[in-house]
Design a protein around this motif. Structure first.
Motif, PDB file in Angstrom:
ATOM      1  N   SER A 131       0.874  -1.377  -0.026  1.00  0.00           N
ATOM      2  CA  SER A 131       0.230   0.000  -0.110  1.00  0.00           C
ATOM      3  C   SER A 131       0.878   1.312  -0.233  1.00  0.00           C
ATOM      4  N   THR A 132       2.180   1.108   0.304  1.00  0.00           N
ATOM      5  CA  THR A 132       2.852   2.535   0.594  1.00  0.00           C
ATOM      6  C   THR A 132       4.362   2.077  -0.237  1.00  0.00           C
ATOM      7  N   PRO A 133       4.823   3.170  -0.696  1.00  0.00           N
ATOM      8  CA  PRO A 133       6.445   2.726  -1.199  1.00  0.00           C
ATOM      9  C   PRO A 133       7.573   2.415  -0.265  1.00  0.00           C
ATOM     10  N   GLU A 134       7.100   2.883   1.007  1.00  0.00           N
ATOM     11  CA  GLU A 134       7.916   2.564   2.093  1.00  0.00           C
ATOM     12  C   GLU A 134       8.025   1.154   2.272  1.00  0.00           C
ATOM     13  N   ALA A 135       6.784   0.398   2.324  1.00  0.00           N
ATOM     14  CA  ALA A 135       6.546  -1.258   2.298  1.00  0.00           C
ATOM     15  C   ALA A 135       7.268  -1.873   1.095  1.00  0.00           C
ATOM     16  N   VAL A 136       7.271  -1.044  -0.291  1.00  0.00           N
ATOM     17  CA  VAL A 136       8.157  -1.680  -1.250  1.00  0.00           C
ATOM     18  C   VAL A 136       9.589  -1.756  -0.850  1.00  0.00           C
ATOM     19  N   THR A 185      11.100   9.414   4.382  1.00  0.00           N
ATOM     20  CA  THR A 185      11.234   8.253   5.010  1.00  0.00           C
ATOM     21  C   THR A 185      11.883   7.063   4.053  1.00  0.00           C
ATOM     22  N   LEU A 186      12.049   7.547   2.748  1.00  0.00           N
ATOM     23  CA  LEU A 186      13.127   6.846   1.999  1.00  0.00           C
ATOM     24  C   LEU A 186      14.245   7.808   1.556  1.00  0.00           C
ATOM     25  N   VAL A 187      15.668   7.319   1.794  1.00  0.00           N
ATOM     26  CA  VAL A 187      16.717   8.009   1.650  1.00  0.00           C
ATOM     27  C   VAL A 187      17.461   7.586   0.441  1.00  0.00           C
ATOM     28  N   ARG A 188      17.862   8.414  -0.374  1.00  0.00           N
ATOM     29  CA  ARG A 188      18.796   8.230  -1.712  1.00  0.00           C
ATOM     30  C   ARG A 188      20.041   8.277  -0.908  1.00  0.00           C
ATOM     31  N   MET A 189      20.953   7.025  -1.219  1.00  0.00           N
ATOM     32  CA  MET A 189      22.360   6.893  -1.077  1.00  0.00           C
ATOM     33  C   MET A 189      23.317   6.297  -1.891  1.00  0.00           C
ATOM     34  N   LEU A 190      24.600   6.440  -2.287  1.00  0.00           N
ATOM     35  CA  LEU A 190      25.485   5.807  -2.975  1.00  0.00           C
ATOM     36  C   LEU A 190      26.158   4.986  -2.073  1.00  0.00           C
ATOM     37  N   CYS A 191      26.269   3.774  -2.299  1.00  0.00           N
ATOM     38  CA  CYS A 191      26.379   2.682  -1.490  1.00  0.00           C
ATOM     39  C   CYS A 191      26.850   1.477  -1.974  1.00  0.00           C
ATOM     40  N   LEU A 222       5.153   8.521  -3.849  1.00  0.00           N
ATOM     41  CA  LEU A 222       6.800   8.564  -4.022  1.00  0.00           C
ATOM     42  C   LEU A 222       7.330   9.883  -3.591  1.00  0.00           C
ATOM     43  N   GLU A 223       6.625  10.903  -3.983  1.00  0.00           N
ATOM     44  CA  GLU A 223       7.320  12.414  -3.844  1.00  0.00           C
ATOM     45  C   GLU A 223       7.059  12.482  -2.289  1.00  0.00           C
ATOM     46  N   ARG A 224       5.991  12.201  -1.707  1.00  0.00           N
ATOM     47  CA  ARG A 224       5.868  12.310  -0.173  1.00  0.00           C
ATOM     48  C   ARG A 224       7.083  11.560   0.484  1.00  0.00           C
ATOM     49  N   ALA A 225       7.140  10.405   0.047  1.00  0.00           N
ATOM     50  CA  ALA A 225       8.147   9.558   0.969  1.00  0.00           C
ATOM     51  C   ALA A 225       9.585  10.098   0.894  1.00  0.00           C
ATOM     52  N   TRP A 283       8.602  13.713 -12.536  1.00  0.00           N
ATOM     53  CA  TRP A 283       9.566  12.658 -11.800  1.00  0.00           C
ATOM     54  C   TRP A 283      10.611  11.797 -12.570  1.00  0.00           C
ATOM     55  N   ALA A 284      10.348  11.668 -13.720  1.00  0.00           N
ATOM     56  CA  ALA A 284      11.709  11.142 -14.514  1.00  0.00           C
ATOM     57  C   ALA A 284      12.871  11.838 -14.783  1.00  0.00           C
ATOM     58  N   SER A 285      12.895  13.244 -14.458  1.00  0.00           N
ATOM     59  CA  SER A 285      13.937  14.177 -14.652  1.00  0.00           C
ATOM     60  C   SER A 285      15.371  13.608 -13.901  1.00  0.00           C
ATOM     61  N   SER A 286      16.354  13.953 -14.798  1.00  0.00           N
ATOM     62  CA  SER A 286      17.632  13.555 -14.009  1.00  0.00           C
ATOM     63  C   SER A 286      18.180  14.857 -13.402  1.00  0.00           C
ATOM     64  N   GLN A 287      17.576  15.863 -13.402  1.00  0.00           N
ATOM     65  CA  GLN A 287      17.977  17.299 -12.839  1.00  0.00           C
ATOM     66  C   GLN A 287      17.255  17.482 -11.628  1.00  0.00           C
ATOM     67  N   TYR A 288      18.168  17.841 -10.638  1.00  0.00           N
ATOM     68  CA  TYR A 288      17.231  17.967  -9.191  1.00  0.00           C
ATOM     69  C   TYR A 288      18.122  19.072  -8.377  1.00  0.00           C
ATOM     70  N   ARG A 289      17.309  19.360  -7.302  1.00  0.00           N
ATOM     71  CA  ARG A 289      17.842  20.340  -6.443  1.00  0.00           C
ATOM     72  C   ARG A 289      18.310  19.723  -5.216  1.00  0.00           C
ATOM     73  N   TRP A 290      19.328  20.353  -4.719  1.00  0.00           N
ATOM     74  CA  TRP A 290      20.068  19.816  -3.348  1.00  0.00           C
ATOM     75  C   TRP A 290      19.580  20.531  -2.217  1.00  0.00           C
ATOM     76  N   ILE A 291      19.446  19.495  -1.000  1.00  0.00           N
ATOM     77  CA  ILE A 291      18.963  20.279   0.433  1.00  0.00           C
ATOM     78  C   ILE A 291      19.789  19.644   1.323  1.00  0.00           C
ATOM     79  N   PRO A 292      20.177  20.240   2.441  1.00  0.00           N
ATOM     80  CA  PRO A 292      20.889  19.829   3.695  1.00  0.00           C
ATOM     81  C   PRO A 292      20.409  18.423   4.156  1.00  0.00           C
ATOM     82  N   ALA A 293      21.397  17.744   4.820  1.00  0.00           N
ATOM     83  CA  ALA A 293      20.988  16.295   5.159  1.00  0.00           C
ATOM     84  C   ALA A 293      21.427  16.176   6.732  1.00  0.00           C
TER      85      ALA A 293
END
Length: 391
Positions: A30-35, A75-81, A66-69, A198-208
């Motif tokens: 039901s949620t992207p977090e569960a996926v 609740t979803l974190v993008r990482m180089l790992c 997805l945008e909410r998460a 949502w398919a764009s490869s251009q994005y903004r940066w924010i503090p983490a």
């Protein structure tokens, strides 16, 4: 007398895959977090793959969820790992991924960039630290900014370096992207909302916010256990490949889990105790998975779900898998989106793929086309079959 190891069949693995990876209709989330929880992380090298991999596993896929998460609740974190690959992982798993794999990747990225900056630009570690501080100050003041905007606010980011000097493909890029990439790998900044769709490869940066620190051995054991929960049973080679660890580190991490040895078609494997019971059949299921989806990219040894003869059509020359069509736990073809938005499929396997399978695959193609709506996507890593179908 040595106790015989449990033999886990290909059919059992396929049945478990359909349920655990939320691909069977009855198993969808039901949620992207569960996926993300189910598959440990969504491959994010290609921005569209995050959305498409989630959509394939959601009961009612919606871009807004997805945008909410990703950008609202975080609740979803993008990482180089793992394997120096970009993933989107659940927030509770992020500290484990950070300690077990991402820190080492970030350290290498920083060393490599610092060497280039020192050799080509003459800047030392003090310059590196001062520029990082300036980027953070700019982001905290503005809240968010694109790479181009940050380069205006921190002019040293416009410094130019030479890549592959003297070669036909010589390039002279600004250091902006690599510098911000290092800061992101270290968890100091993160990608915010994309520019455009949502398919764009251009994005903004924010503090983490920095990740809580965990002991290295504990983090590796936890990640190995989480991997087996999602992808087990699996071989040692599978775990080593997926994590990017050395063989020694992989064996040590597996030894700290509750995994037991089992027999697979490929040879000895590992399974958690709960995986020794035969799984319930999830019912017939079809799926259209995107390029670099976490399921086909989850194992090093793939013969149990994709015929090696299909590799030339479904994979690019670097081993990246393209869009795939699945039926009951195995890859049976591929798909592509054409310029007019039509989703076209082609079966490469016909054995066991009858009328019901074709009907289910057509239904998934309609569901995927509805999710795309007016958005058009061209995979970053194109495969022979995808190119042909898209033309």
């Amino acid at each position: 007398m040595t106790k015989a190891r449990r033999k886990i069949t290909v059919q059992e693995r396929r049945a478990r895959l359909g349920a655990r990876h939320l691909l069977a209709p009855a198993a969808r989330a039901s949620t992207p977090e569960a996926v993300a929880e189910a598959v440990l992380g969504l491959h994010a090298t290609d921005p569209a793959s995050v959305y498409l991999a989630a959509a394939a596993r959601l009961k009612n896929p919606a871009v807004a969820d997805l945008e909410r998460a990703l950008y609202g609740d975080h609740t979803l974190v993008r990482m180089l790992c793992m394997r120096r690959t970009m993933f989107v992982v659940p927030r509770d798993l992020a500290p484990v991924v950070d300690a077990s794999t991402a820190r080492a990747v970030a350290a290498r990225e920083r060393r490599n960039l610092a060497k280039v900056i020192k050799e080509q630009l003459g800047f030392d570690d003090r310059w590196f630290a001062a520029t990082e501080a300036a980027v953070l100050a700019a982001l905290h003041k503005s809240g968010e900014a694109t790479a181009a905007q940050l380069a205006e606010l921190v002019p040293d980011l416009k410094s130019v370096i030479v890549q592959a000097e003297g070669k036909p493909y010589e390039a002279r890029p600004r250091i902006t992207s690599r510098f911000l990439g290092v800061m992101a790998a270290e968890g100091r900044i993160r990608r915010g909302r994309p520019l455009g769709s949502w398919a764009s490869s251009q994005y903004r940066w924010i503090p983490a916010e920095p990740h809580p620190e965990l002991p290295l051995d504990e983090a590796k054991a936890e990640l190995a256990a989480r991997y087996l929960a999602s992808f087990g049973p699996a071989t040692t080679e599978d775990v080593k490949w997926w994590t990017g660890w050395t063989l020694t580190d992989t064996r040590k991490a597996l030894a700290r889990t509750e995994a037991v040895e089992v027999d697979l078609d490929e040879g000895p494997g590992h399974a958690l105790p709960a995986q020794l019971d035969a799984p319930a059949e999830p019912g017939p299921w079809a799926a259209l998975l995107p390029a670099l989806d976490p399921t086909p990219m989850g194992w090093r040894l793939r013969d149990w779900y994709v015929d090696a003869a299909l590799t030339p059509q479904l994979f690019d020359t670097n081993g990246n898998i393209g869009p795939t069509v699945w039926w009951n736990g195995r890859v049976v073809g591929g798909w592509a989106q054409r310029a007019d938005g039509e989703i076209v499929t082609e079966l490469l396997v016909t054995d066991g793929v009858g009328r019901d399978a074709r009907s289910a695959i057509a239904g998934e193609a309609e569901r995927l086309a509805s999710f795309f709506a007016e958005v058009r996507v061209k995979p970053s890593f194109r495969t022979p079959l995808e190119r042909r179908l898209a033309s």
